[in-house]
Each structure stands twice: as structure tokens, then as C-alpha cells.
Design an enzyme around this catalytic site. Sequence first.
Site, PDB file in Angstrom:
ATOM      1  N   HIS A  19     -73.962  20.374  36.137  1.00 43.87           N
ATOM      2  CA  HIS A  19     -73.647  19.637  37.373  1.00 43.87           C
ATOM      3  C   HIS A  19     -72.781  18.410  37.050  1.00 43.87           C
ATOM      4  O   HIS A  19     -71.812  18.116  37.753  1.00 43.87           O
ATOM      5  CB  HIS A  19     -74.925  19.120  38.052  1.00 43.87           C
ATOM      6  CG  HIS A  19     -75.832  20.181  38.606  1.00 43.87           C
ATOM      7  ND1 HIS A  19     -77.172  20.243  38.320  1.00 43.87           N
ATOM      8  CD2 HIS A  19     -75.585  21.205  39.468  1.00 43.87           C
ATOM      9  CE1 HIS A  19     -77.726  21.259  38.980  1.00 43.87           C
ATOM     10  NE2 HIS A  19     -76.777  21.864  39.675  1.00 43.87           N
ATOM     11  N   LYS A  43     -88.443  25.924  49.387  1.00 46.01           N
ATOM     12  CA  LYS A  43     -88.008  26.311  48.030  1.00 46.01           C
ATOM     13  C   LYS A  43     -89.006  25.872  46.961  1.00 46.01           C
ATOM     14  O   LYS A  43     -88.830  26.204  45.796  1.00 46.01           O
ATOM     15  CB  LYS A  43     -86.633  25.705  47.739  1.00 46.01           C
ATOM     16  CG  LYS A  43     -85.492  26.665  48.043  1.00 46.01           C
ATOM     17  CD  LYS A  43     -84.253  26.322  47.247  1.00 46.01           C
ATOM     18  CE  LYS A  43     -83.280  27.475  47.181  1.00 46.01           C
ATOM     19  NZ  LYS A  43     -82.093  27.138  46.388  1.00 46.01           N
ATOM     20  N   ARG A  92     -70.201  29.730  37.830  1.00 47.13           N
ATOM     21  CA  ARG A  92     -70.480  30.135  36.444  1.00 47.13           C
ATOM     22  C   ARG A  92     -70.126  31.612  36.308  1.00 47.13           C
ATOM     23  O   ARG A  92     -69.000  31.996  36.527  1.00 47.13           O
ATOM     24  CB  ARG A  92     -71.953  29.870  36.107  1.00 47.13           C
ATOM     25  CG  ARG A  92     -72.296  28.398  35.967  1.00 47.13           C
ATOM     26  CD  ARG A  92     -73.770  28.189  36.037  1.00 47.13           C
ATOM     27  NE  ARG A  92     -74.275  28.807  37.258  1.00 47.13           N
ATOM     28  CZ  ARG A  92     -75.502  28.688  37.718  1.00 47.13           C
ATOM     29  NH1 ARG A  92     -76.379  28.016  37.048  1.00 47.13           N
ATOM     30  NH2 ARG A  92     -75.856  29.260  38.838  1.00 47.13           N
ATOM     31  N   SER A 130     -80.438  25.214  36.610  1.00 54.38           N
ATOM     32  CA  SER A 130     -81.684  24.439  36.721  1.00 54.38           C
ATOM     33  C   SER A 130     -82.872  25.369  36.547  1.00 54.38           C
ATOM     34  O   SER A 130     -83.861  25.026  35.886  1.00 54.38           O
ATOM     35  CB  SER A 130     -81.766  23.759  38.088  1.00 54.38           C
ATOM     36  OG  SER A 130     -80.709  22.855  38.260  1.00 54.38           O
TER      37      SER A 130
HETATM   38  O1  PNS Z   1     -78.141  24.591  44.382  1.00 50.89           O
HETATM   39  P1  PNS Z   1     -78.258  25.689  45.386  1.00 50.89           P
HETATM   40  O2  PNS Z   1     -79.719  25.989  45.651  1.00 50.89           O
HETATM   41  O3  PNS Z   1     -77.493  26.933  45.013  1.00 50.89           O
HETATM   42  O4  PNS Z   1     -77.618  25.121  46.767  1.00 50.89           O
HETATM   43  C1  PNS Z   1     -77.582  25.895  47.943  1.00 50.89           C
HETATM   44  C2  PNS Z   1     -77.095  25.071  49.152  1.00 50.89           C
HETATM   45  C3  PNS Z   1     -77.967  23.846  49.334  1.00 50.89           C
HETATM   46  C4  PNS Z   1     -75.665  24.640  48.916  1.00 50.89           C
HETATM   47  C5  PNS Z   1     -77.164  25.991  50.408  1.00 50.89           C
HETATM   48  O5  PNS Z   1     -78.433  26.584  50.472  1.00 50.89           O
HETATM   49  C6  PNS Z   1     -76.890  25.249  51.717  1.00 50.89           C
HETATM   50  O6  PNS Z   1     -75.816  24.755  51.937  1.00 50.89           O
HETATM   51  N1  PNS Z   1     -77.902  25.176  52.585  1.00 50.89           N
HETATM   52  C7  PNS Z   1     -77.818  24.468  53.857  1.00 50.89           C
HETATM   53  C8  PNS Z   1     -78.096  25.394  55.019  1.00 50.89           C
HETATM   54  C9  PNS Z   1     -76.836  26.043  55.549  1.00 50.89           C
HETATM   55  O7  PNS Z   1     -75.885  25.375  55.896  1.00 50.89           O
HETATM   56  N2  PNS Z   1     -76.856  27.396  55.611  1.00 50.89           N
HETATM   57  C10 PNS Z   1     -75.754  28.182  56.170  1.00 50.89           C
HETATM   58  C11 PNS Z   1     -74.625  28.473  55.216  1.00 50.89           C
HETATM   59  S1  PNS Z   1     -75.096  29.357  53.792  1.00 50.89           S
END
Ligand code: PNS
Length: 161
Positions: A19, A43, A92, A130
Amino acid sequence: MSSKVVIYPGTFDPITNGHISIISRALKIFDRLVIAILNNPQKLPLFSMEERIQMIREVLKEQRHVDVDSFNGLLVDYVIQKKTNVVIRGLRALSDFEYEFQMALMNRKLNREVQSIFLMTDYKWFYTSSTIIKEAASLGGDVSGLVPPIVCKKLKQKFGY
Ligand code: PNS
């Protein structure tokens, strides 16, 4: 000229060197970066929101161009609320691509003003996440070098060794 802000969303449970590499590289393109941690109790994160924010603040305390925040609900709404239109994510392995592509297209469907951009991870962090770092640490594995020292310490405390 107004400064360009980019949103870097994620779970950051916990922040890793992968990150941090994305953050420092994004700051070569954008003026400010907001780390936006999704508040998603479903989560079941290892670290509370407060712990994650505190670790990130500590690790990035020298970085004057980074803010840390949490958000609920749709990412695109948060982006607009922050008065910007760009989201950055790291990519990645190929396995990330499908998930990222799906999210980027969904976000685009939800709001066409919001653009998603991707940085390929540095090869050093290609295999880390993570999740896999937490798994190794939970079994007593040495994850130093993959996370900042303070995160390493917190992982040890969490897993009681
Ligand atoms: O680190 P991660 O868990 O891969 O992050 C995922 C994240 C937080 C970027 C994604 O789950 C997110 O943007 N969630 C917010 C809800 C949302 O907007 N959902 C609709 C589009 S996918």
C-alpha cells in the site's frame, strides 16, 4: 491551478508496504491523496477502524500530502463528497484484475464522472496482501519487511507473541 486529489480506497486491515508503495507513487502524479477506509463491520476486520487509522497516521506521519478517513456507503458518493473524481487502486497478480475490473465498471455505471486508475504493484509486493500477511502472522510467521515495523509489532500483540 487547483490541486488534484486522488482517493485511495480499501480495507487496510492492516496497511502493508505494498500500500505504501502505491501511495508514494500516486503522490508523484497527484497533489494530495486521501486514504479512504471502508467501514464494513461485516468483513470482521482484525484491527478496529481506530487502530487502522492510528497505524496509518503513525506510518505516514512525515507525509504532509496524505489524509486518512473512513467512509460508509458507495465509494462514488464519497469521491464526489471529497470534491474530486479519481480513485486509485494497486494491481498485483492477474487474479486482482477481474475483481478490480468489475468494481471499476460498477463504479462507472454508478457515476460516469468518477475515473478509476491503476498502478501496477512493485514486483517486491507482488505476492503480498493484508490477508496473507495476517495469516502468516497468526501462525507465528515473520512478516517483517512486508509491513512497517509498527504494524509488525501490532500484529504480534494481536496474536499474542
Ligand atoms: O481493500 P479492499 O477490501 O479490496 O477494498 C474494497 C473497496 C473498499 C475499495 C470496495 O469494497 C468499495 O469501494 N466498497 C464501497 C461500496 C461500493 O461503492 N460498492 C459498489 C462498487 S463495487
